[in-house]
Write a protein that holds these residues in place. Structure first.
Motif, PDB file in Angstrom:
ATOM      1  N   ARG A 189     -58.117 -56.339  22.194  1.00  0.00           N
ATOM      2  CA  ARG A 189     -58.638 -56.129  23.545  1.00  0.00           C
ATOM      3  C   ARG A 189     -60.097 -55.684  23.506  1.00  0.00           C
ATOM      4  NH1 ARG A 189     -55.790 -52.478  28.363  1.00  0.00           N
ATOM      5  NH2 ARG A 189     -57.343 -52.970  29.989  1.00  0.00           N
ATOM      6  N   MET A 190     -60.432 -54.822  22.543  1.00  0.00           N
ATOM      7  CA  MET A 190     -61.816 -54.354  22.422  1.00  0.00           C
ATOM      8  C   MET A 190     -62.754 -55.498  22.074  1.00  0.00           C
ATOM      9  SD  MET A 190     -61.012 -50.777  20.392  1.00  0.00           S
ATOM     10  CE  MET A 190     -62.679 -50.121  20.340  1.00  0.00           C
ATOM     11  N   ALA A 191     -62.318 -56.353  21.141  1.00  0.00           N
ATOM     12  CA  ALA A 191     -63.177 -57.443  20.680  1.00  0.00           C
ATOM     13  C   ALA A 191     -63.262 -58.579  21.694  1.00  0.00           C
ATOM     14  CB  ALA A 191     -62.651 -57.971  19.348  1.00  0.00           C
ATOM     15  N   ARG A 192     -62.132 -58.942  22.278  1.00  0.00           N
ATOM     16  CA  ARG A 192     -62.083 -60.105  23.183  1.00  0.00           C
ATOM     17  C   ARG A 192     -62.574 -59.767  24.584  1.00  0.00           C
ATOM     18  NH1 ARG A 192     -56.263 -61.616  23.822  1.00  0.00           N
ATOM     19  NH2 ARG A 192     -56.374 -59.832  25.238  1.00  0.00           N
ATOM     20  N   ASP A 193     -62.157 -58.599  25.101  1.00  0.00           N
ATOM     21  CA  ASP A 193     -62.425 -58.262  26.493  1.00  0.00           C
ATOM     22  C   ASP A 193     -63.488 -57.183  26.677  1.00  0.00           C
ATOM     23  OD1 ASP A 193     -60.308 -60.008  27.064  1.00  0.00           O
ATOM     24  OD2 ASP A 193     -58.839 -58.384  26.892  1.00  0.00           O
ATOM     25  N   GLY A 194     -63.904 -56.534  25.586  1.00  0.00           N
ATOM     26  CA  GLY A 194     -64.864 -55.446  25.718  1.00  0.00           C
ATOM     27  C   GLY A 194     -64.299 -54.276  26.497  1.00  0.00           C
ATOM     28  N   GLU A 195     -62.994 -54.007  26.302  1.00  0.00           N
ATOM     29  CA  GLU A 195     -62.325 -52.933  27.029  1.00  0.00           C
ATOM     30  C   GLU A 195     -61.566 -52.025  26.070  1.00  0.00           C
ATOM     31  OE1 GLU A 195     -61.326 -55.223  31.248  1.00  0.00           O
ATOM     32  OE2 GLU A 195     -59.715 -54.792  29.811  1.00  0.00           O
ATOM     33  N   VAL A 196     -61.535 -50.727  26.417  1.00  0.00           N
ATOM     34  CA  VAL A 196     -60.725 -49.769  25.674  1.00  0.00           C
ATOM     35  C   VAL A 196     -60.139 -48.786  26.675  1.00  0.00           C
ATOM     36  CG1 VAL A 196     -62.694 -48.228  25.186  1.00  0.00           C
ATOM     37  CG2 VAL A 196     -60.664 -48.179  23.709  1.00  0.00           C
ATOM     38  N   VAL A 197     -58.894 -48.413  26.462  1.00  0.00           N
ATOM     39  CA  VAL A 197     -58.216 -47.485  27.361  1.00  0.00           C
ATOM     40  C   VAL A 197     -58.432 -46.058  26.872  1.00  0.00           C
ATOM     41  CG1 VAL A 197     -56.013 -46.791  28.368  1.00  0.00           C
ATOM     42  CG2 VAL A 197     -56.474 -49.214  27.934  1.00  0.00           C
ATOM     43  N   ALA A 198     -58.973 -45.216  27.735  1.00  0.00           N
ATOM     44  CA  ALA A 198     -59.223 -43.816  27.395  1.00  0.00           C
ATOM     45  C   ALA A 198     -57.922 -43.022  27.439  1.00  0.00           C
ATOM     46  CB  ALA A 198     -60.245 -43.220  28.356  1.00  0.00           C
ATOM     47  N   VAL A 199     -57.968 -41.782  26.948  1.00  0.00           N
ATOM     48  CA  VAL A 199     -56.757 -40.964  26.870  1.00  0.00           C
ATOM     49  C   VAL A 199     -56.202 -40.617  28.250  1.00  0.00           C
ATOM     50  CG1 VAL A 199     -57.230 -39.995  24.591  1.00  0.00           C
ATOM     51  CG2 VAL A 199     -58.214 -38.903  26.617  1.00  0.00           C
ATOM     52  N   ASP A 200     -57.045 -40.675  29.289  1.00  0.00           N
ATOM     53  CA  ASP A 200     -56.549 -40.386  30.636  1.00  0.00           C
ATOM     54  C   ASP A 200     -56.041 -41.633  31.353  1.00  0.00           C
ATOM     55  OD1 ASP A 200     -58.870 -41.723  31.225  1.00  0.00           O
ATOM     56  OD2 ASP A 200     -59.703 -40.186  32.545  1.00  0.00           O
ATOM     57  N   GLY A 201     -56.027 -42.763  30.637  1.00  0.00           N
ATOM     58  CA  GLY A 201     -55.528 -44.006  31.212  1.00  0.00           C
ATOM     59  C   GLY A 201     -56.583 -44.882  31.854  1.00  0.00           C
ATOM     60  N   SER A 202     -57.790 -44.379  32.007  1.00  0.00           N
ATOM     61  CA  SER A 202     -58.851 -45.193  32.597  1.00  0.00           C
ATOM     62  C   SER A 202     -59.300 -46.261  31.602  1.00  0.00           C
ATOM     63  CB  SER A 202     -60.043 -44.312  32.990  1.00  0.00           C
ATOM     64  OG  SER A 202     -60.567 -43.616  31.869  1.00  0.00           O
ATOM     65  N   VAL A 203     -59.807 -47.369  32.131  1.00  0.00           N
ATOM     66  CA  VAL A 203     -60.250 -48.480  31.290  1.00  0.00           C
ATOM     67  C   VAL A 203     -61.775 -48.498  31.256  1.00  0.00           C
ATOM     68  CG1 VAL A 203     -60.245 -50.977  30.984  1.00  0.00           C
ATOM     69  CG2 VAL A 203     -58.193 -49.817  31.846  1.00  0.00           C
ATOM     70  N   LEU A 204     -62.318 -48.440  30.049  1.00  0.00           N
ATOM     71  CA  LEU A 204     -63.764 -48.456  29.861  1.00  0.00           C
ATOM     72  C   LEU A 204     -64.202 -49.862  29.479  1.00  0.00           C
ATOM     73  CD1 LEU A 204     -64.093 -45.238  27.649  1.00  0.00           C
ATOM     74  CD2 LEU A 204     -64.097 -45.394  30.149  1.00  0.00           C
ATOM     75  N   SER A 205     -65.262 -50.334  30.094  1.00  0.00           N
ATOM     76  CA  SER A 205     -65.849 -51.623  29.744  1.00  0.00           C
ATOM     77  C   SER A 205     -67.054 -51.375  28.848  1.00  0.00           C
ATOM     78  CB  SER A 205     -66.274 -52.385  31.005  1.00  0.00           C
ATOM     79  OG  SER A 205     -65.155 -52.725  31.790  1.00  0.00           O
ATOM     80  N   VAL A 206     -66.957 -51.798  27.594  1.00  0.00           N
ATOM     81  CA  VAL A 206     -67.993 -51.494  26.602  1.00  0.00           C
ATOM     82  C   VAL A 206     -68.266 -52.744  25.766  1.00  0.00           C
ATOM     83  CG1 VAL A 206     -68.727 -49.924  24.779  1.00  0.00           C
ATOM     84  CG2 VAL A 206     -67.038 -49.149  26.443  1.00  0.00           C
ATOM     85  N   PRO A 207     -69.540 -53.109  25.566  1.00  0.00           N
ATOM     86  CA  PRO A 207     -69.851 -54.275  24.730  1.00  0.00           C
ATOM     87  C   PRO A 207     -69.814 -53.916  23.244  1.00  0.00           C
ATOM     88  CG  PRO A 207     -71.876 -53.322  25.607  1.00  0.00           C
ATOM     89  CD  PRO A 207     -70.745 -52.522  26.194  1.00  0.00           C
ATOM     90  N   PHE A 208     -68.752 -54.296  22.566  1.00  0.00           N
ATOM     91  CA  PHE A 208     -68.599 -54.000  21.137  1.00  0.00           C
ATOM     92  C   PHE A 208     -69.030 -55.204  20.303  1.00  0.00           C
ATOM     93  CE2 PHE A 208     -65.017 -51.476  23.050  1.00  0.00           C
ATOM     94  CZ  PHE A 208     -65.555 -50.221  22.799  1.00  0.00           C
ATOM     95  N   GLU A 209     -69.809 -54.936  19.248  1.00  0.00           N
ATOM     96  CA  GLU A 209     -70.157 -55.974  18.277  1.00  0.00           C
ATOM     97  C   GLU A 209     -69.507 -55.727  16.926  1.00  0.00           C
ATOM     98  OE1 GLU A 209     -74.202 -57.680  18.034  1.00  0.00           O
ATOM     99  OE2 GLU A 209     -74.763 -56.068  19.410  1.00  0.00           O
ATOM    100  N   SER A 210     -69.041 -54.494  16.725  1.00  0.00           N
ATOM    101  CA  SER A 210     -68.416 -54.130  15.457  1.00  0.00           C
ATOM    102  C   SER A 210     -67.301 -53.144  15.737  1.00  0.00           C
ATOM    103  CB  SER A 210     -69.448 -53.508  14.508  1.00  0.00           C
ATOM    104  OG  SER A 210     -68.856 -53.185  13.255  1.00  0.00           O
ATOM    105  N   LEU A 211     -66.179 -53.304  15.021  1.00  0.00           N
ATOM    106  CA  LEU A 211     -65.058 -52.390  15.150  1.00  0.00           C
ATOM    107  C   LEU A 211     -64.872 -51.638  13.838  1.00  0.00           C
ATOM    108  CD1 LEU A 211     -62.430 -54.638  16.984  1.00  0.00           C
ATOM    109  CD2 LEU A 211     -64.090 -53.051  17.988  1.00  0.00           C
TER     110      LEU A 211
END
Length: 242
Positions: A189-211
């Motif tokens: 999900r991080m690589a394909r969609d640029g999204e990560v779910v925070a510990v409070d359940g909110s969804v962050l949109s972040v442009p990742f180039e490296s994991l």
């Protein structure tokens, strides 16, 4: 997508993580440069193995903190910090070509919000004209971009995120993730969609180039293998960013 890991973090007779098992899995290796971990023999061995496998070598620079593994913030003058970071990059460069710089531990977190220490990282990287691997949207990312350096946004598949994009502090609940299947799905999900779910359940949109999969996370080899397999199965080829 690039897949990186913190490697070479042993010191003397002490070992941490399985560098030999992780190097064939990742595409970039953040090699400790002696200030939080690492020594000349370890640096040489990891760099030689990485080069043989086509894995890019990054200088994993830190505060001068062997006792605390670089996880303690140190109130050091920015000019002194710049010199110490340049020294670390120079030391690692004796064992192979350096492709980028990544701060470690407390320096990573401090440089994300503190302009003085971020500027020291930028000055050290600029002296070698190297890209900076760091938290997207951070103070460090902004200053590096202003200095004309390439900024590579990094995501942590095995660490929890706060709703503001910062990492959950180590020691707090949800800071380190160990469920291999969950981490592998998260990585896709991080690589394909640029999204990560925070510990409070909110969804962050972040442009990742490296994991990143931390080399000292419990079960790191199995986790990195699962992440690599999941990314490839999702049609996301793995290639070094540098």
């Amino acid at each position: 997508m690039d897949l990186n890991s913190d490697l070479g973090e042993g010191f003397g007779i002490w070992t941490l993580g399985d560098d030999d098992a992780l190097l064939p899995i990742v595409t970039s290796a953040n090699v400790a440069c002696g200030f939080h971990a690492g020594d000349p023999i370890t640096m040489r061995r990891v760099c030689a193995r990485a080069s043989a496998l086509g894995v890019r070598i990054g200088a994993q620079v830190s505060y001068r903190d062997l006792a605390g593994f670089g996880r303690r913030r140190i109130d050091v003058d920015p000019a002194t910090l710049t010199d110490e970071l340049r020294y670390q990059i120079g030391a690692l460069s004796a064992f192979g070509p350096i492709a980028y710089v990544k701060p470690h531990g407390a320096l990573y977190n401090t440089a994300a919000v503190d302009a003085d220490h971020a500027s020291a990282v930028v000055a050290a990287a600029a002296a070698w004209e190297l890209p900076v691997l760091c938290q997207p949207g951070s103070v460090l990312a902004g200053l590096a971009a202003e200095a004309g350096l390439r900024v590579v946004g990094e995501g942590f598949v095995d660490r929890g995120y706060l709703s503001d994009g910062r990492l959950v502090p180590r020691g707090a609940e949800g800071a380190v993730l160990t469920d291999v299947d969950a981490v592998a799905s998260r990585a896709v999900r991080m690589a394909r969609d640029g999204e990560v779910v925070a510990v409070d359940g909110s969804v962050l949109s972040v442009p990742f180039e490296s994991l990143c999969v931390h080399g000292d996370t419990p079960g790191a080899v199995a986790m990195a293998s699962a992440v690599r397999a999941a990314l490839l199965a999702a049609g996301l080829p793995l290639t070094p960013f540098a």
